[in-house]
Design an enzyme around this catalytic site. Structure first.
Site, PDB file in Angstrom:
ATOM      1  N   LYS A 127     -14.909 -73.443  73.583  1.00 43.80           N
ATOM      2  CA  LYS A 127     -15.087 -73.810  74.981  1.00 43.80           C
ATOM      3  C   LYS A 127     -16.334 -74.656  75.175  1.00 43.80           C
ATOM      4  CE  LYS A 127     -17.348 -72.544  78.148  1.00 43.80           C
ATOM      5  NZ  LYS A 127     -18.230 -71.929  79.120  1.00 43.80           N
ATOM      6  N   ASP A 145     -10.792 -71.722  79.812  1.00 39.15           N
ATOM      7  CA  ASP A 145     -11.440 -70.456  80.108  1.00 39.15           C
ATOM      8  C   ASP A 145     -10.421 -69.565  80.809  1.00 39.15           C
ATOM      9  OD1 ASP A 145     -11.150 -71.578  82.544  1.00 39.15           O
ATOM     10  OD2 ASP A 145     -13.151 -71.137  83.251  1.00 39.15           O
TER      11      ASP A 145
END
Length: 216
Positions: A127, A145
């Site tokens: 991420k 996410d």
DNA sequence: AACTCGGGGCA
DNA sequence: TGCCCAGAGTT
């Protein structure tokens, strides 16, 4: 894996259009930063923590530690104190110092560009790597996410819980030139309206085209 | 795939 | 109080 049916692609087009209408077309990251290294630190700090709280500590933090070398040689106790209100402060302080040291030893003090190089840094996962790639280098990248995963499923853009599969599904169907923009818009939608337990469908500007809308 | 790390904000 | 937050590392 999702299939690019005509119905899905029509919905993609409409969703992207409405996101731009609602949020504007210049959304990037929420995290305050002046360069790639500061965004890297801010993004490491942002794990399991709201961007607002990260932005509260970063001005003082970057004033105290202006360069990569300042972080690489920082005293961990002192750094912990500076980021204490963020949560996970011990692990994050350790990761940030290790990260700065590796930037100096392996990357000439610069923030690297590829996923493999970025994720080789302590505290940097997929991420965080994609945040850097999308915001600093403007490489086409999708940040997955919990918000992106949840909303992509609700909109019928993926049916997987695996972040990598979600990422590939979105890469297949979203317009490539604006991936990071749609990404941050979707996250904002998830924070404000399309919440995990209590989605506010009555306030949502996509309720009429959303397969998961609870009020028809 | 499950588990742990953790302070502060908000209901 | 209890739940949540732009996750990552370890087992």
């Amino acid at each position: 894996m999702i299939r690019k049916t005509k119905a899905v692609m029509n919905r993609v087009t409409e969703v992207c259009k409405r996101l731009d209408e609602q949020y504007g077309s210049d959304m990037r990251t929420y995290l305050d930063h002046r360069n790639a290294f500061e965004l890297l630190i801010a993004t490491i700090l942002s794990a399991q923590c709201t961007d607002k709280r990260v932005n509260m500590v970063t001005p003082d933090l970057f004033a105290k530690y202006p360069t990569v070398h300042d972080f690489a040689t920082a005293d961990i106790k002192e750094l912990e104190k500076a980021i204490h209100s963020i949560g996970f402060y011990h692990a994050k302080a350790k990761n940030i110092i290790g990260c700065a040291q590796k930037l100096e030893s392996d990357f000439g003090g610069e923030v690297p560009r590829t996923i493999e190089e970025l994720t080789s840094l302590p505290g940097v996962g997929r991420k965080t790597a994609n945040v850097i790639r999308g915001n600093i280098y403007e490489d086409p990248s999708i940040v997955v996410d919990t918000h992106v995963k949840r909303i992509s499923k609700r909109l019928g853009f993926t049916n997987s819980d695996d972040p990598v599969v979600v990422e590939h599904d979105l890469m297949k169907i979203l317009p490539k030139e604006n991936w990071i923009r749609y990404n941050i818009q979707i996250i904002y939608l998830g924070r404000t309206i399309c919440k995990a337990p209590n989605a506010k469908c009555s306030e949502c500007f996509m309720s009429d085209i959303c397969p998961s809308c609870k009020i028809k």
